[in-house]
Motif scaffolding. Structure first.
Motif, PDB file in Angstrom:
ATOM      1  N   ARG A 177     115.623 -16.672  25.501  1.00 61.80           N
ATOM      2  CA  ARG A 177     115.420 -15.446  26.300  1.00 61.80           C
ATOM      3  C   ARG A 177     114.219 -15.652  27.231  1.00 61.80           C
ATOM      4  O   ARG A 177     113.107 -15.255  26.919  1.00 61.80           O
ATOM      5  N   TYR A 181     115.427 -12.074  31.400  1.00 57.04           N
ATOM      6  CA  TYR A 181     116.766 -12.279  30.817  1.00 57.04           C
ATOM      7  C   TYR A 181     117.545 -10.961  30.694  1.00 57.04           C
ATOM      8  O   TYR A 181     118.729 -10.894  31.010  1.00 57.04           O
ATOM      9  N   ASP A 182     116.865  -9.892  30.209  1.00 60.46           N
ATOM     10  CA  ASP A 182     117.548  -8.614  30.017  1.00 60.46           C
ATOM     11  C   ASP A 182     118.091  -8.059  31.330  1.00 60.46           C
ATOM     12  O   ASP A 182     119.221  -7.540  31.394  1.00 60.46           O
ATOM     13  N   ARG A 185     121.102  -9.984  32.395  1.00 59.66           N
ATOM     14  CA  ARG A 185     122.233  -9.674  31.527  1.00 59.66           C
ATOM     15  C   ARG A 185     122.893  -8.354  31.928  1.00 59.66           C
ATOM     16  O   ARG A 185     124.119  -8.226  31.941  1.00 59.66           O
ATOM     17  N   ASN A 198     123.493  -0.461  29.220  1.00 64.30           N
ATOM     18  CA  ASN A 198     122.159  -0.774  28.726  1.00 64.30           C
ATOM     19  C   ASN A 198     122.317  -1.420  27.352  1.00 64.30           C
ATOM     20  O   ASN A 198     122.539  -0.723  26.362  1.00 64.30           O
ATOM     21  N   SER A 201     119.075  -3.433  21.988  1.00 67.80           N
ATOM     22  CA  SER A 201     118.284  -4.542  21.458  1.00 67.80           C
ATOM     23  C   SER A 201     118.532  -4.686  19.974  1.00 67.80           C
ATOM     24  O   SER A 201     118.642  -3.706  19.239  1.00 67.80           O
TER      25      SER A 201
END
Length: 208
Positions: A177, A181-182, A185, A198, A201
Protein backbone atom coordinates in the motif's frame (compact mmCIF):
# COMPACT_ATOMS: atom_id res chain seq x y z
CA UNK A 1 26.34 -20.57 21.50
CA UNK A 2 24.76 -17.98 19.20
CA UNK A 3 28.17 -16.66 18.31
CA UNK A 4 29.32 -20.18 17.43
CA UNK A 5 26.30 -20.83 15.19
CA UNK A 6 26.84 -17.47 13.53
CA UNK A 7 30.49 -18.31 12.81
CA UNK A 8 29.53 -21.72 11.39
CA UNK A 9 26.90 -20.14 9.17
CA UNK A 10 29.40 -17.54 7.97
CA UNK A 11 31.92 -20.25 7.10
CA UNK A 12 29.27 -22.31 5.31
CA UNK A 13 28.26 -19.23 3.31
CA UNK A 14 31.83 -18.64 2.17
CA UNK A 15 32.29 -22.32 1.36
CA UNK A 16 29.19 -22.15 -0.82
CA UNK A 17 30.57 -19.11 -2.65
CA UNK A 18 34.01 -20.71 -3.15
CA UNK A 19 32.82 -24.05 -4.56
CA UNK A 20 35.36 -25.19 -7.15
CA UNK A 21 34.02 -25.72 -10.65
CA UNK A 22 36.15 -28.36 -12.41
CA UNK A 23 37.45 -27.73 -15.90
CA UNK A 24 36.60 -29.92 -18.87
CA UNK A 25 40.23 -30.84 -19.45
CA UNK A 26 39.85 -32.88 -22.62
CA UNK A 27 37.56 -30.37 -24.30
CA UNK A 28 39.79 -27.41 -23.41
CA UNK A 29 42.91 -29.30 -24.53
CA UNK A 30 41.32 -30.19 -27.86
CA UNK A 31 40.36 -26.57 -28.48
CA UNK A 32 43.86 -25.39 -27.60
CA UNK A 33 45.35 -27.98 -29.94
CA UNK A 34 43.12 -26.94 -32.83
CA UNK A 35 43.92 -23.26 -32.38
CA UNK A 36 47.63 -23.97 -32.01
CA UNK A 37 47.66 -26.27 -35.04
CA UNK A 38 45.88 -23.66 -37.16
CA UNK A 39 48.40 -21.05 -36.04
CA UNK A 40 51.29 -23.37 -36.88
CA UNK A 41 49.81 -24.09 -40.30
CA UNK A 42 49.49 -20.36 -40.94
CA UNK A 43 53.12 -19.74 -39.99
CA UNK A 44 54.29 -22.67 -42.12
CA UNK A 45 52.27 -21.32 -45.08
CA UNK A 46 53.86 -17.88 -44.74
CA UNK A 47 57.29 -19.48 -44.55
CA UNK A 48 56.55 -21.59 -47.63
CA UNK A 49 55.30 -18.57 -49.58
CA UNK A 50 58.46 -16.60 -48.79
CA UNK A 51 60.77 -19.39 -50.01
CA UNK A 52 63.13 -18.27 -52.77
CA UNK A 53 62.66 -21.43 -54.87
CA UNK A 54 59.55 -23.28 -55.96
CA UNK A 55 59.10 -26.09 -53.45
CA UNK A 56 55.45 -27.00 -54.01
CA UNK A 57 52.31 -26.61 -51.97
CA UNK A 58 52.72 -29.88 -50.08
CA UNK A 59 55.96 -28.62 -48.57
CA UNK A 60 53.75 -26.67 -46.15
CA UNK A 61 53.16 -30.01 -44.43
CA UNK A 62 56.52 -31.67 -45.12
CA UNK A 63 58.90 -28.81 -44.32
CA UNK A 64 56.48 -27.15 -41.91
CA UNK A 65 55.66 -30.30 -39.93
CA UNK A 66 57.95 -29.37 -36.99
CA UNK A 67 56.38 -25.91 -36.70
CA UNK A 68 52.84 -27.27 -36.91
CA UNK A 69 53.68 -30.01 -34.43
CA UNK A 70 55.16 -27.65 -31.85
CA UNK A 71 52.38 -25.10 -32.31
CA UNK A 72 49.87 -27.88 -31.65
CA UNK A 73 51.65 -29.69 -28.83
CA UNK A 74 52.76 -26.69 -26.75
CA UNK A 75 49.36 -25.10 -26.01
CA UNK A 76 47.78 -28.53 -25.67
CA UNK A 77 50.35 -29.47 -23.04
CA UNK A 78 49.80 -26.21 -21.17
CA UNK A 79 46.02 -26.53 -21.06
CA UNK A 80 46.02 -30.24 -20.28
CA UNK A 81 48.54 -30.14 -17.42
CA UNK A 82 47.35 -26.86 -15.92
CA UNK A 83 43.69 -27.92 -15.94
CA UNK A 84 44.57 -31.37 -14.61
CA UNK A 85 46.57 -29.88 -11.75
CA UNK A 86 43.76 -27.48 -10.88
CA UNK A 87 41.15 -30.25 -10.96
CA UNK A 88 43.25 -32.57 -8.80
CA UNK A 89 43.95 -29.84 -6.23
CA UNK A 90 40.47 -28.31 -6.62
CA UNK A 91 42.06 -24.87 -6.74
CA UNK A 92 42.04 -22.42 -9.62
CA UNK A 93 45.29 -20.62 -8.85
CA UNK A 94 48.65 -19.61 -10.24
CA UNK A 95 50.39 -22.86 -9.23
CA UNK A 96 48.38 -24.86 -11.73
CA UNK A 97 49.15 -22.31 -14.43
CA UNK A 98 52.85 -22.44 -13.55
CA UNK A 99 52.87 -26.23 -13.81
CA UNK A 100 51.20 -26.05 -17.20
CA UNK A 101 53.70 -23.40 -18.27
CA UNK A 102 56.61 -25.64 -17.26
CA UNK A 103 55.26 -28.52 -19.35
CA UNK A 104 54.69 -26.17 -22.27
CA UNK A 105 58.25 -24.88 -22.07
CA UNK A 106 59.56 -28.43 -21.84
CA UNK A 107 57.70 -29.36 -25.03
CA UNK A 108 59.15 -26.32 -26.81
CA UNK A 109 62.63 -27.31 -25.68
CA UNK A 110 62.44 -30.94 -26.80
CA UNK A 111 63.64 -30.32 -30.40
CA UNK A 112 66.98 -29.09 -29.04
CA UNK A 113 67.57 -32.51 -27.38
CA UNK A 114 69.40 -30.74 -24.57
CA UNK A 115 68.19 -31.03 -21.00
CA UNK A 116 69.37 -27.55 -19.92
CA UNK A 117 67.31 -26.01 -22.72
CA UNK A 118 64.27 -28.08 -21.77
CA UNK A 119 64.54 -27.15 -18.10
CA UNK A 120 65.36 -23.51 -18.82
CA UNK A 121 62.42 -22.98 -21.15
CA UNK A 122 60.17 -24.84 -18.74
CA UNK A 123 61.23 -22.71 -15.77
CA UNK A 124 61.02 -19.47 -17.73
CA UNK A 125 57.53 -20.07 -19.13
CA UNK A 126 56.36 -21.46 -15.77
CA UNK A 127 57.42 -18.24 -14.07
CA UNK A 128 55.78 -16.08 -16.72
CA UNK A 129 52.52 -18.02 -16.74
CA UNK A 130 52.35 -18.19 -12.96
CA UNK A 131 52.83 -14.45 -12.58
CA UNK A 132 50.48 -13.69 -15.45
CA UNK A 133 47.76 -15.84 -13.90
CA UNK A 134 48.41 -14.34 -10.46
CA UNK A 135 47.93 -10.87 -11.90
CA UNK A 136 44.50 -11.91 -13.13
CA UNK A 137 45.48 -12.39 -16.76
CA UNK A 138 46.37 -8.71 -17.11
CA UNK A 139 49.65 -6.80 -17.28
CA UNK A 140 48.39 -3.63 -15.62
CA UNK A 141 46.46 -4.78 -12.55
CA UNK A 142 46.40 -7.27 -9.68
CA UNK A 143 42.62 -7.30 -9.83
CA UNK A 144 41.12 -10.18 -11.75
CA UNK A 145 38.57 -8.99 -14.24
CA UNK A 146 35.20 -10.50 -13.38
CA UNK A 147 32.79 -12.01 -15.79
CA UNK A 148 30.21 -9.53 -17.06
CA UNK A 149 27.29 -11.64 -15.87
CA UNK A 150 28.78 -12.05 -12.38
CA UNK A 151 29.46 -8.31 -12.21
CA UNK A 152 25.84 -7.49 -13.05
CA UNK A 153 24.58 -10.07 -10.57
CA UNK A 154 26.73 -8.54 -7.83
CA UNK A 155 25.39 -5.08 -8.63
CA UNK A 156 21.83 -6.40 -8.61
CA UNK A 157 22.26 -8.07 -5.22
CA UNK A 158 24.01 -5.15 -3.56
CA UNK A 159 22.04 -2.22 -5.01
CA UNK A 160 18.84 -1.13 -3.29
CA UNK A 161 16.16 -0.19 -5.81
CA UNK A 162 13.86 2.79 -5.20
CA UNK A 163 10.48 1.81 -3.75
CA UNK A 164 8.72 3.45 -6.71
CA UNK A 165 10.57 1.22 -9.18
CA UNK A 166 9.83 -1.90 -7.15
CA UNK A 167 6.12 -1.08 -6.97
CA UNK A 168 5.97 -0.34 -10.69
CA UNK A 169 7.52 -3.73 -11.44
CA UNK A 170 5.47 -5.95 -9.10
CA UNK A 171 2.34 -3.78 -8.81
CA UNK A 172 0.47 -2.55 -5.75
CA UNK A 173 -2.12 -4.36 -3.68
CA UNK A 174 -1.73 -7.73 -1.93
CA UNK A 175 -0.46 -5.97 1.16
CA UNK A 176 1.60 -3.38 -0.74
CA UNK A 177 0.00 0.00 0.00
CA UNK A 178 2.16 2.90 -1.21
CA UNK A 179 1.14 6.53 -0.63
CA UNK A 180 -2.06 7.42 -2.53
CA UNK A 181 -3.12 3.78 -2.87
CA UNK A 182 -6.64 4.34 -1.47
CA UNK A 183 -7.35 7.24 -3.85
CA UNK A 184 -6.17 5.27 -6.87
CA UNK A 185 -8.27 2.30 -5.77
CA UNK A 186 -11.40 4.47 -5.52
CA UNK A 187 -10.75 5.79 -9.03
CA UNK A 188 -10.31 2.30 -10.44
CA UNK A 189 -13.52 1.10 -8.79
CA UNK A 190 -15.39 4.13 -10.14
CA UNK A 191 -14.11 3.47 -13.68
CA UNK A 192 -15.07 -0.19 -13.46
CA UNK A 193 -18.53 0.07 -11.83
CA UNK A 194 -19.51 3.65 -12.71
CA UNK A 195 -20.36 4.67 -9.14
CA UNK A 196 -18.47 6.22 -6.28
CA UNK A 197 -17.46 3.50 -3.85
CA UNK A 198 -15.78 4.17 -0.55
CA UNK A 199 -13.96 0.95 0.20
CA UNK A 200 -14.23 -0.21 3.79
CA UNK A 201 -10.91 -0.38 5.59
CA UNK A 202 -10.07 -3.76 7.02
CA UNK A 203 -8.14 -2.22 9.92
CA UNK A 204 -9.41 -1.86 13.50
CA UNK A 205 -9.79 1.89 13.01
CA UNK A 206 -11.97 1.40 9.94
CA UNK A 207 -14.32 -1.03 11.70
CA UNK A 208 -15.10 1.39 14.50
Amino acid sequence: MERRHSAEGHEAHHEGENVYKPFDTLNDSAKAGLVGGASGLFIASIRNALAKRNIGALSVFTRGAPIIGLATAAPTAYVFFSRSAMNLREKDDAWGAAFGGFMMGAVLGLPSRRMPVVMGLGAGIATFQGLFYYLGGRYDSFKKEEDEFERKETIRRTTRLPIEQTISEIGEGRGIRPPGYDERRVERLKEKYGVDINPVSATIEGSQ
